[in-house]
Motif scaffolding. Structure first.
Motif, PDB file in Angstrom:
ATOM      1  N   GLU A 115       1.302  -0.942  -0.666  1.00 36.01           N
ATOM      2  CA  GLU A 115      -0.129   0.011  -0.245  1.00 36.01           C
ATOM      3  C   GLU A 115       0.951   1.085  -0.136  1.00 36.01           C
ATOM      4  O   GLU A 115       1.963   1.296   0.149  1.00 36.01           O
ATOM      5  N   GLN A 116      -0.039   2.435  -0.234  1.00 30.26           N
ATOM      6  CA  GLN A 116       1.544   3.535  -0.439  1.00 30.26           C
ATOM      7  C   GLN A 116       1.024   3.726   1.270  1.00 30.26           C
ATOM      8  O   GLN A 116       0.079   3.669   2.046  1.00 30.26           O
ATOM      9  N   VAL A 117       2.123   4.333   1.637  1.00 24.93           N
ATOM     10  CA  VAL A 117       2.566   4.921   3.067  1.00 24.93           C
ATOM     11  C   VAL A 117       4.148   6.170   2.834  1.00 24.93           C
ATOM     12  O   VAL A 117       4.638   6.525   1.433  1.00 24.93           O
ATOM     13  N   GLU A 118       3.685   6.833   3.618  1.00 22.46           N
ATOM     14  CA  GLU A 118       4.749   7.932   3.965  1.00 22.46           C
ATOM     15  C   GLU A 118       6.173   7.295   4.601  1.00 22.46           C
ATOM     16  O   GLU A 118       6.067   6.085   5.696  1.00 22.46           O
ATOM     17  N   VAL A 119       6.918   7.043   4.268  1.00 17.74           N
ATOM     18  CA  VAL A 119       8.565   7.536   4.854  1.00 17.74           C
ATOM     19  C   VAL A 119       8.794   8.507   6.066  1.00 17.74           C
ATOM     20  O   VAL A 119       8.858   9.921   5.759  1.00 17.74           O
ATOM     21  N   LEU A 120       8.044   7.824   6.960  1.00 18.85           N
ATOM     22  CA  LEU A 120       7.773   8.962   8.064  1.00 18.85           C
ATOM     23  C   LEU A 120       9.416   9.387   9.006  1.00 18.85           C
ATOM     24  O   LEU A 120       9.633  10.748   9.799  1.00 18.85           O
ATOM     25  N   SER A 121      10.636   7.756   8.989  1.00 20.05           N
ATOM     26  CA  SER A 121      11.777   8.210   9.732  1.00 20.05           C
ATOM     27  C   SER A 121      12.240   6.886   8.407  1.00 20.05           C
ATOM     28  O   SER A 121      11.880   5.751   7.925  1.00 20.05           O
ATOM     29  N   LEU A 122      13.666   7.218   7.793  1.00 16.37           N
ATOM     30  CA  LEU A 122      14.631   6.471   7.341  1.00 16.37           C
ATOM     31  C   LEU A 122      16.046   6.679   7.946  1.00 16.37           C
ATOM     32  O   LEU A 122      16.774   8.264   6.900  1.00 16.37           O
ATOM     33  N   VAL A 123      16.759   5.544   8.048  1.00 21.47           N
ATOM     34  CA  VAL A 123      18.039   6.111   8.926  1.00 21.47           C
ATOM     35  C   VAL A 123      18.679   4.857   8.615  1.00 21.47           C
ATOM     36  O   VAL A 123      18.549   3.907   9.074  1.00 21.47           O
ATOM     37  N   GLY A 124      20.474   5.757   8.536  1.00 24.24           N
ATOM     38  CA  GLY A 124      21.427   4.121   8.711  1.00 24.24           C
ATOM     39  C   GLY A 124      22.073   4.221   8.257  1.00 24.24           C
ATOM     40  O   GLY A 124      22.530   5.712   8.351  1.00 24.24           O
ATOM     41  N   ASP A 125      23.762   3.446   7.707  1.00 23.23           N
ATOM     42  CA  ASP A 125      24.516   4.320   6.844  1.00 23.23           C
ATOM     43  C   ASP A 125      24.876   3.163   5.348  1.00 23.23           C
ATOM     44  O   ASP A 125      24.249   2.774   5.054  1.00 23.23           O
ATOM     45  N   ILE A 126      25.545   3.489   4.940  1.00 29.32           N
ATOM     46  CA  ILE A 126      26.519   3.167   4.025  1.00 29.32           C
ATOM     47  C   ILE A 126      28.220   3.024   4.296  1.00 29.32           C
ATOM     48  O   ILE A 126      28.354   3.919   4.929  1.00 29.32           O
ATOM     49  N   ALA A 127      28.022   1.816   4.329  1.00 34.19           N
ATOM     50  CA  ALA A 127      29.676   1.350   4.660  1.00 34.19           C
ATOM     51  C   ALA A 127      30.060   0.418   3.351  1.00 34.19           C
ATOM     52  O   ALA A 127      29.140  -0.334   2.873  1.00 34.19           O
ATOM     53  N   GLU A 128      31.087   0.509   3.798  1.00 36.46           N
ATOM     54  CA  GLU A 128      32.243  -1.140   2.415  1.00 36.46           C
ATOM     55  C   GLU A 128      31.761  -2.631   2.773  1.00 36.46           C
ATOM     56  O   GLU A 128      31.687  -2.712   3.944  1.00 36.46           O
ATOM     57  N   VAL A 129      31.213  -3.109   2.491  1.00 37.98           N
ATOM     58  CA  VAL A 129      30.601  -4.898   1.928  1.00 37.98           C
ATOM     59  C   VAL A 129      31.622  -5.718   1.455  1.00 37.98           C
ATOM     60  O   VAL A 129      31.354  -5.205   0.135  1.00 37.98           O
ATOM     61  N   GLU A 130      32.341  -6.367   1.470  1.00 41.16           N
ATOM     62  CA  GLU A 130      33.343  -7.007   0.278  1.00 41.16           C
ATOM     63  C   GLU A 130      33.609  -6.291  -0.812  1.00 41.16           C
ATOM     64  O   GLU A 130      33.664  -5.829  -2.016  1.00 41.16           O
ATOM     65  N   GLY A 131      34.339  -4.303  -0.481  1.00 39.90           N
ATOM     66  CA  GLY A 131      34.961  -3.408  -1.154  1.00 39.90           C
ATOM     67  C   GLY A 131      34.114  -2.837  -1.713  1.00 39.90           C
ATOM     68  O   GLY A 131      34.251  -1.745  -2.878  1.00 39.90           O
ATOM     69  N   GLU A 132      32.904  -2.784  -1.152  1.00 34.21           N
ATOM     70  CA  GLU A 132      31.577  -2.145  -2.143  1.00 34.21           C
ATOM     71  C   GLU A 132      30.863  -1.535  -1.458  1.00 34.21           C
ATOM     72  O   GLU A 132      30.595  -1.861  -0.022  1.00 34.21           O
TER      73      GLU A 132
ATOM     74  N   PRO B  14      30.495 -13.835  12.072  1.00 28.68           N
ATOM     75  CA  PRO B  14      30.247 -15.478  11.711  1.00 28.68           C
ATOM     76  C   PRO B  14      29.080 -16.604  12.814  1.00 28.68           C
ATOM     77  O   PRO B  14      28.507 -16.664  12.796  1.00 28.68           O
ATOM     78  N   GLU B  15      29.461 -15.229  13.643  1.00 26.74           N
ATOM     79  CA  GLU B  15      28.256 -16.334  14.859  1.00 26.74           C
ATOM     80  C   GLU B  15      26.847 -15.814  14.597  1.00 26.74           C
ATOM     81  O   GLU B  15      26.023 -16.433  14.881  1.00 26.74           O
ATOM     82  N   THR B  16      26.795 -14.146  14.388  1.00 27.47           N
ATOM     83  CA  THR B  16      25.110 -13.871  14.272  1.00 27.47           C
ATOM     84  C   THR B  16      24.738 -14.113  12.409  1.00 27.47           C
ATOM     85  O   THR B  16      23.403 -13.788  12.123  1.00 27.47           O
ATOM     86  N   GLY B  17      25.512 -13.993  11.695  1.00 23.64           N
ATOM     87  CA  GLY B  17      25.080 -13.989  10.201  1.00 23.64           C
ATOM     88  C   GLY B  17      25.073 -12.462   9.660  1.00 23.64           C
ATOM     89  O   GLY B  17      24.426 -12.432   8.717  1.00 23.64           O
ATOM     90  N   VAL B  18      24.679 -11.617  10.480  1.00 21.33           N
ATOM     91  CA  VAL B  18      24.484  -9.765  10.268  1.00 21.33           C
ATOM     92  C   VAL B  18      26.467  -9.469   9.908  1.00 21.33           C
ATOM     93  O   VAL B  18      27.511  -9.269  10.425  1.00 21.33           O
ATOM     94  N   ALA B  19      26.463  -8.432   8.708  1.00 24.22           N
ATOM     95  CA  ALA B  19      27.811  -7.419   8.735  1.00 24.22           C
ATOM     96  C   ALA B  19      27.372  -6.451   9.627  1.00 24.22           C
ATOM     97  O   ALA B  19      26.315  -5.815  10.029  1.00 24.22           O
ATOM     98  N   LEU B  20      28.489  -6.792  10.162  1.00 27.03           N
ATOM     99  CA  LEU B  20      28.856  -5.673  11.165  1.00 27.03           C
ATOM    100  C   LEU B  20      30.033  -4.685  11.097  1.00 27.03           C
ATOM    101  O   LEU B  20      30.845  -4.990  10.544  1.00 27.03           O
ATOM    102  N   LEU B  21      29.779  -3.659  12.250  1.00 25.77           N
ATOM    103  CA  LEU B  21      30.806  -2.015  11.744  1.00 25.77           C
ATOM    104  C   LEU B  21      31.908  -3.096  11.796  1.00 25.77           C
ATOM    105  O   LEU B  21      32.269  -3.686  13.359  1.00 25.77           O
ATOM    106  N   THR B  22      33.410  -3.173  11.682  1.00 28.55           N
ATOM    107  CA  THR B  22      34.719  -3.578  12.320  1.00 28.55           C
ATOM    108  C   THR B  22      35.667  -2.638  11.795  1.00 28.55           C
ATOM    109  O   THR B  22      36.457  -2.489  12.888  1.00 28.55           O
TER     110      THR B  22
END
Length: 147
Positions: free
Chosen positions: A70-87, A134-142
């Motif tokens: 459905e149509q929605v408004e983006v009330l909040s969008l926050v995060g980051d850009i970081a390098e993952v496998e060089g990209e 490897p423990e969580t399977g999540v890309a974490l800041l290093t």
């Protein structure tokens, strides 16, 4: 999509206007690659014709997909850009507002923009990197990476 780079106190700020019908995650990732942004904070407001968010499920180490058809408004969008496998890779969470005032949120997997999405990308320490834990399977800041 249109994007412009603004001069700022020693770091770049790129403003992206993602246009109607474009897919938000792909558009921001494309600008990050083209402008060689590998470490940044990201915020945005706007709207989606439809979207998909995710909730990270620990046992499966994957996102449970939550369609927002459905149509929605983006009330909040926050995060980051970081390098993952060089990209450069966008990682953002979104709170989306429905017509009745209720909300749905999670990791933004996909969003078809309507009518616009105004994204502000503010570069931070060059070389910020993420690696899959490897423990969580999540890309974490290093910390910092080469380059």
């Amino acid at each position: 999509m249109r994007d412009v780079e603004l001069a700022g106190e020693g770091r770049r700020v790129v403003v992206i206007a993602v246009e109607q019908g474009e897919e938000a995650v792909a558009a921001v990732n494309e600008v990050a690659r083209r402008r060689q942004i590998h470490a940044a904070q990201v915020t945005a407001v706007g709207g989606f014709a439809d979207a998909e968010v995710g909730y990270f499920d620990r046992p499966t180490r994957d996102y449970l997909r939550i369609p927002v058809a459905e149509q929605v408004e983006v009330l909040s969008l926050v995060g980051d850009i970081a390098e993952v496998e060089g990209e450069p890779a966008l990682h953002v969470h979104a709170v989306l507002g429905r017509r009745d005032g209720s909300t749905v949120g999670g990791h933004l997997l996909r969003g078809e923009v309507w009518p616009t999405l105004e994204v502000v990308v503010t570069e931070v320490a060059a070389g910020l990197a993420k690696r899959v834990d490897p423990e969580t399977g999540v890309a974490l800041l290093t910390g910092t990476a080469q380059g």
